[in-house]
Motif scaffolding. Structure first.
Motif, short mmCIF file in Angstrom:
data_model
loop_
_atom_site.label_atom_id
_atom_site.label_comp_id
_atom_site.label_asym_id
_atom_site.label_seq_id
_atom_site.Cartn_x
_atom_site.Cartn_y
_atom_site.Cartn_z
N UNK A 257 82.06 22.19 21.02
CA UNK A 257 81.46 23.30 21.76
C UNK A 257 80.79 22.75 23.03
N UNK A 258 80.15 21.62 22.88
CA UNK A 258 79.51 20.99 24.04
C UNK A 258 80.53 20.71 25.12
N UNK A 307 68.51 14.24 27.84
CA UNK A 307 69.72 14.76 28.49
C UNK A 307 69.61 16.27 28.68
N UNK A 308 69.18 16.94 27.60
CA UNK A 308 69.03 18.40 27.67
C UNK A 308 67.98 18.78 28.70
N UNK A 324 71.83 20.95 40.74
CA UNK A 324 70.88 22.04 40.50
C UNK A 324 70.40 22.01 39.05
N UNK A 325 69.29 22.70 38.78
CA UNK A 325 68.84 22.87 37.39
C UNK A 325 69.72 23.91 36.72
N UNK A 326 70.07 23.65 35.47
CA UNK A 326 70.84 24.66 34.72
C UNK A 326 69.91 25.31 33.70
N UNK A 327 68.88 25.97 34.21
CA UNK A 327 67.84 26.55 33.35
C UNK A 327 68.31 27.77 32.60
N UNK A 337 75.72 20.67 24.87
CA UNK A 337 76.18 19.84 26.01
C UNK A 337 75.54 18.45 25.92
N UNK A 338 74.23 18.45 25.68
CA UNK A 338 73.54 17.16 25.61
C UNK A 338 74.11 16.32 24.47
#
Lengths: 345, 855, 108
Positions: A257-258, A307-308, A324-327, A337-338
């Motif tokens: 999934x990551x 990482x996250x 960019x930040x993926x907030x 993802x991490x």
């Protein structure tokens, strides 16, 4: 073949840590609590080139201290001793001997010594390991070109070095001027757009060191470092082989999934993960990002948490970087993802 | 008309005075009258060196405090790792501004300011030769400096470091106006510095006390002449650098962009060719001060005068061979680096000479431990340490480690604070009694010294170690666990100690500094040099003959006799401000210089000059051009009142000396000023040609780049011929304008007009010949370099045009004749220079590509 | 008076200019009279400059002696003494600048 340097190893008589303490004791009335044996210290040489410079440093520091003490003593003598006692000092002779002859003689010895050290350090050899490093705002692109049947390796913010073998680092910059500096191993070399500079040195002591950018390069110049892993030859070969391999396949659905989120999020536009369709060249290569000690160009320890945090808060942790930040990612997605990146050993 | 030069040095029996006493009753009144400063608001139009000098020093100290506050913020941020006090953006502005303001708005102006005040007094001149020029330099600096500094409050301050390396400072990586503030703001503060330097050169060479031959000049004057010479040779490089970088930012001429044939290293060469001498430019005047203060406090003549003069000149020369030692890590060949390593070691010798000369002088005399002498001792301590670390970084391999770390921060603060700030404070404590009713407090002064001395060492000594254990410069934060934090904390504590010392000094100034022109505290140190003579706005009452380096010690009753008017020029002969101009070597009186008085022109010209540059920075092009035109207008208005001509026959200044009140030719002070200015222009042009050749060097096989055609050499020949013909007409005009009969031949304006036409035609042709080949300044550094040279010439032709028209106007107004021809002479010199520059430029632009095998 | 330093300035400009140009253009293998062009230039220029500075020194010393016997002005004597000091010191500086030719490789 013999990859070991033919140059002598640093003398054990001058154990760096011990010498460092001596050095401080010599020059300092200031209480210094910090040790000099750091992972980023010119006073803890771990290779021949750094060692020769270190020796030059010691010689000049001792000499300088003696001269300084001498001049200060003369000055105090000139002020405080009795006039008839100090009369000999108050003549032109003082200037001719102290200000003209003495420096000329001293410098006539020092200059050739300095030039000799310059000749003997940073000398390229034919069998040197070639590494290419490109400075970018605010990270390091690292490439080991293929040699002697060993495949090419691309990585970022981490340089692995075999001990005892000459290393030649070829540097340039992609945007502004940076400077490549591993204090424990050698001096620094500027990375200048449009120019290619070479710099050679040898590592003698295995360990982890830290390099930094030494030329002001903009917003996050302060947070632009990298790890240096100095290892035995066999270990280095293993590292190299591992880094050359394509990325690991995810082994759990969570990691799967990551990878999917990494793909759908467009991360691959900037980052490459060899073996997947992610082939962006703009940012650091992430094929083996999980194997690196730190992330963010030597800024944070590398684990799922950091990482996250990095992905969600890039612009907060290191404002001004290109990413960019993926907030907007949910906590779960972020973890996936991490986790996937962390698995890319 | 010109007074004869005699090869023999000027010597006379001093037992007989040139002028008898008692003096006529109204003589002193008549002398004082023209020197009275304007009242009310117009007071700011005063141009007298004592007023301008004081404002100038005060403003410099203001910037010292302001830049110091910036440093305190930085030190507070770095007191602990990963501190959040200021962000990266502000921090980067802070360190850029701290360096820039300290160097350009404090250090250079401060030493220049002090000399505006001190030099005329030390040489017993009534004023500097161009008082309005000093006023202009001051106001340009004052207005421009304050506006520039205030950018920090709006987040607009430059943030690429005080060295402004491209590409970080180029448009792509610094798209906002911040960098332009630096380029234009600093660019014109440099103009102010150059104006001051020209003033100082002419002041030292031409307006000295009678008999003050080169071997009797105060060491301070020697220091200032070396200082000024270094400015006119060194500053042009940075003026050109800022010009090129601004051209790149504004018009996309790729001088420093690697993709289009430029090279970022070109900037570094230009910057450091100025930047390293800059350090000595700051240091040399300070050593000059020390060489004055030490003998006065030790009450004995300076030991080793000749050796110190040698040291000053040697420093001046060698400092131009050091610039690459800021570039040891740029990857240049080791052999090239080693030359600079050698020069960097060699330059330690002159410093050694001076240090030992001061020690010998102290040993020869008796130095009391008062505040100025404490600052001198502190200076020696700190500076010697900084000098020794300087020798360390001169060794290339060591510098590879130390470069851009806190070791260098420590080194440079040791040499600059030791080498300049401490001498300056010594000088303030030492000379304020000459400018104030009360001296500063001795008790507070010791505290000021103690706090500053300890503070400097506590702040900067640990930085040597911080740097060697790996801390790079210009970082707004550093990680926990690097073992840098204790040392950084100590440094921060030290910084606040320095601040406390400076604060105490300000308190002392507020309490005790009461500026006066006469009735000052007087010669409290029993010093031996002329600035301690009783004086007023007009300087000294009569200009003495001096026979030694410490005339107040060796010539009994000098002060009384000077004040009584027994020496030369005890009154005024033209009714206006005037001073005696002396010959440059042996200081024989040559003529009486009529000095201009107060006026709005320099002030307004300075304000409009500042307006021009500052408005240009924020891209308000039209208002900026209006300001530029107004500035030129004010300068012309100002010049119109100069060149008064021989308003009266030669006058008797006493002792049988009858000197003219007006001369022309190489004896004239403005001739010297013009020559100095042309040296500046020549250096800018030399740097421009160097840039051209440098860009050729980094572009193998692309000079000119593919597809570019160099105009036929005939074009260059025609351009050169036009320039030469124009200059020939000026030679002709000059011949017609000779004779003692004050003739005004009509051929002069006509010849000038034709010469102007030829000049303009030449430069237009120059520009057109490249344009018609389709060469673009934007595509490649080649085009940028060619148009750089050509447009520089066009600029000079433009200035010649204004000067030519001005000269014609002077003729039409009846203010130009064969005797009163200084205006013409200045125009002529500039004309010859511009011709030479045009020929040189054409040779490079049309000839060089052919020479290296272009097509 | 400034002759010694002018000799140094010329030497400096020549050796730096030639080294930079040769290294930037990769002409380092060119030889002159059997020596590499860079060491040849550096050593040769150093020799010429040192001889020039020495000549200035000798000239200044002679003139100084002459002036002392004659009834010369203090200023002239001062200037000549300055010339002696300057040319003597510049010899040392010039020789230091030649030193690298003995120690360092031409371009690396």
């Amino acid at each position: 073949m013999d990859l070991k340097s033919t140059r002598p190893r640093p003398s054990r008589a001058l154990d760096p840590l011990l010498a460092c303490t001596r050095w401080l004791a010599l020059v300092s009335g200031v209480p210094v609590l910090a040790g000099c044996s750091g992972i980023q210290s010119a006073l803890d040489p771990a290779g021949n080139d750094a060692y020769e410079i270190y020796l030059l440093t010691i010689v000049m520091t001792v000499g300088g201290t003696l001269i300084f003490v001498g001049v200060t003593a003369l000055l105090l003598y000139a002020i405080f001793s009795r006039p008839e006692q100090r009369a000999w000092l108050g003549t032109r002779r003082t200037i001719v001997y102290g200000g003209l002859a003495f420096p000329i003689v001293t410098l006539t010895f020092l200059l050739p010594y300095g030039l000799t050290v310059m000749r003997d350090t940073d000398v390229p050899t034919a069998d040197a390991l070639q590494i290419e490093v490109i400075g970018e705002q605010f990270w390091w692109r690292v490439r080991y070109p293929a040699e002697q049947g060993q495949p090419e390796v691309t990585t970022a913010n981490e340089v692995a070095l075999p001990i005892g073998r000459r290393v030649t680092v070829t540097v340039t910059a992609a945007d502004v001027i940076h400077s490549f500096w591993i204090p424990n191993l050698a001096g620094k070399i500027d990375m200048i757009p449009g120019r290619v500079n070479r710099f050679s040195f040898t590592v003698e002591r295995p360990g982890v060191y830290r390099g930094v950018c030494a030329e002001f390069c903009g917003d996050q110049h302060a947070l632009m470092a990298f790890d240096v892993l100095a290892m035995e030859d066999a270990e280095f070969s293993a590292w190299r082989a591992a880094q050359a391999a394509p990325a690991r396949e995810p082994v759990t659905p969570f990691l799967e999934r990551g990878r999917e989120l990494f793909r759908s999020g467009g991360c691959g536009n900037c980052h490459a993960i060899r073996g997947t369709e992610a082939n962006g060249q703009f940012g650091p290569d992430l094929t083996h990002v999980g194997s690196r000690r730190t992330i963010g160009a030597g800024q944070f320890p590398n684990n799922i948490g950091t990482l996250g945090g990095w992905i969600a808060n890039t612009q907060h942790l290191k404002p001004g970087v290109r990413m960019p930040s993926y907030g907007m990612l949910t906590g779960e997605d972020l973890r996936a993802i991490a986790g996937y990146l962390e698995s890319l050993k | 008309m010109n007074a004869p030069e005699s090869p023999k040095s000027f010597e006379r029996d001093t037992s007989e005075f040139p002028n008898p006493v008692p003096r006529p009753k109204d003589e002193l009144e008549k002398l004082k009258r023209p020197w009275v400063p304007p009242k009310g608001l117009s007071f700011i139009t005063a141009v007298n060196n004592t007023y301008v000098g004081m404002w100038y020093v005060g403003t410099a100290l203001l910037f010292f405090v302001l830049a110091g506050i910036l440093a305190l913020i930085m030190r507070t941020q770095l007191a602990s790792p990963e501190s959040d006090l200021v962000g990266h953006d502000l921090y980067n502005q802070l360190f850029t501004m701290h360096g820039t303001v300290m160097m350009f708005l404090f250090a250079v102006p401060a030493v220049e300011a002090a000399s505006v005040y001190l030099l005329p007094n030390m040489q017993a001149a009534r004023d500097l030769p161009f008082p309005r020029l000093s006023a202009y330099a001051f106001w340009a600096y004052f207005v421009g400096g304050l506006v520039f500094f205030s950018t920090i409050f709006f987040g607009l301050a430059p943030k690429s470091g005080w060295f402004m390396y491209p590409p970080l400072s180029s448009l792509k990586y610094s798209p906002e106006d911040n960098a332009d503030w630096w380029l234009l703001g600093i660019g014109f503060i440099e103009i102010s510095a150059i104006a001051g330097a020209i003033e100082i050169i002419v002041g030292v060479m031409k307006t000295r006390a009678i008999g003050m031959s080169l071997d009797k000049m105060p060491i301070y004057s020697w220091a200032m002449i070396v200082f000024a010479a270094m400015i006119i040779v060194g500053f042009p490089a940075i003026i050109l650098g800022t010009l090129l970088l601004e051209m790149e930012r504004a018009f996309d001429w790729p001088f420093f962009i690697a993709e289009r044939g430029g090279d970022p290293l070109l900037w570094q060469h230009l910057f450091w060719f100025f930047g390293h001498p800059e350090v000595y430019i700051i240091f040399i005047p300070a050593t000059g001060m020390v060489s004055m203060i030490v003998p006065a406090l030790a009450q004995t003549p300076l030991v080793g005068y000749r050796l110190i003069v040698l040291a000053l000149i040697a420093t001046g020369f060698l400092s131009f061979g050091l610039w690459v030692h800021h570039m040891f890590a740029t990857g240049l060949p080791k052999m090239s680096l080693s030359f600079f390593s050698a020069a960097s070691t060699a330059v330690a010798v002159p410093s050694g000479i001076q240090v030992f000369a001061w020690i010998a002088t102290i040993a020869a005399g008796r130095m009391k431990l008062n505040t100025p002498s404490l600052f001198i001792i502190g200076f020696l301590f700190i500076f010697v340490l900084g000098g020794l670390t300087g020798v360390m970084v001169a060794m290339v391999p060591f510098d590879w480690q130390a470069h851009d770390t806190y070791f260098v921060v420590a080194h440079l603060h040791y040499v600059l604070i030791g080498g300049m700030v401490f001498p300056l404070f010594a000088a303030l404590y030492f000379w304020i009694p000459a400018a104030s009713k009360r001296p500063l407090s001795e008790r507070l002064g010791r505290w000021v010294f103690g706090l500053m001395f300890l503070g400097v060492n506590v702040t900067f000594f640990p930085m040597h170690i911080t740097g060697l254990i790996g801390m790079p410069r210009r970082v707004y934060t550093y990680p926990v666990g690097m073992e840098w934090h204790e040392l950084n904390l100590i440094s921060t504590v030290g910084a606040f100690m320095i601040a406390a010392g400076v604060a105490l000094f300000i308190y002392d100034m507020l309490r005790n500094f009461r500026p006066v022109q006469d009735q000052n505290a007087g010669n409290v140190w029993n010093a031996g040099t002329l600035e301690w003579l009783p004086n007023g706005n007009y300087g000294v009452r009569s200009i003495p003959v001096i026979t030694s380096r410490e005339p107040l010690w060796d010539q009994a009753n000098l002060a009384k006799d000077v004040e009584a008017g027994r020496y030369y020029l005890p009154g005024t002969v033209t009714g206006g401000r005037e001073t005696i101009v002396t010959s440059p070597f042996d200081a024989r009186p040559q003529y009486i210089l009529q000095i201009p008085g107060p006026g709005w022109q320099p002030l307004l010209a300075a304000v409009f000059t500042a307006g021009f540059f500052l408005l240009l920075t924020v891209k308000l092009v039209f208002p900026s051009i209006v300001c530029g035109v107004l500035a030129v207008g004010c300068v012309i208005w100002w010049l119109w009142e100069t060149d008064p001509g021989p308003v009266r026959p030669p006058a008797d200044i006493g002792g049988g000396f009858t000197v003219p009140v007006y001369v022309t030719g190489p004896m004239n002070h403005s001739w010297w000023g013009m020559i100095s200015l042309l040296v500046v222009c020549g250096m800018i042009f030399t740097c421009l040609v160097f840039s051209y050749l440098f860009l050729w060097l980094v572009n193998p096989g692309a000079w000119p780049p593919e597809g570019v055609v160099v105009p036929h050499f005939l074009y260059g020949a025609v351009v050169g011929a036009l320039y030469l013909a124009s200059a020939a007409l000026i030679v002709w005009a000059s011949r017609n304008l000779r004779g003692e009969d004050r003739r005004r031949p009509a051929s002069v304006p006509i010849l000038i007009a034709i010469a102007l036409l030829l000049f303009v035609a030449g430069s237009a042709m120059d520009l057109w010949s490249h344009w018609q080949t389709g060469l673009s300044p934007k595509e490649h550094a080649y085009g940028a370099a060619v148009y750089g040279i050509v447009s520089f010439q066009v600029l000079f032709v433009g200035v010649t045009l204004i000067m030519g028209l001005y000269t014609i106007a002077r003729w039409l107004a009846g203010k130009l004749d064969s005797v009163r021809r200084t205006t013409f002479d200045n125009t002529m010199l500039f004309w010859y220079y511009t011709t030479a520059q045009g020929l040189g430029g054409a040779a490079v632009v049309y000839g060089f590509p052919k020479l290296v095998g272009g097509y | 008076m400034l002759g010694g330093f002018l000799a140094w300035a010329v030497q400096f400009t020549v050796i730096y200019g030639v080294t930079s140009t040769v290294c930037a253009r990769g002409w380092a293998d060119t030889t002159v009279l059997g020596a590499g062009i860079v060491p040849f230039t550096v050593a040769g220029t150093t020799l010429v400059a040192a001889v020039a500075a020495a000549a200035f020194l000798v000239h200044a010393l002679r003139k100084h002696r002459r002036l002392q016997s004659a009834d010369a002005s203090v200023t002239d004597v001062f200037l000549i003494q300055g010339a002696v000091l300057i040319s003597a010191f510049s010899i040392a500086a010039i020789l230091w600048h030649g030193l690298p030719a003995l120690i360092l490789p031409a371009c690396s």
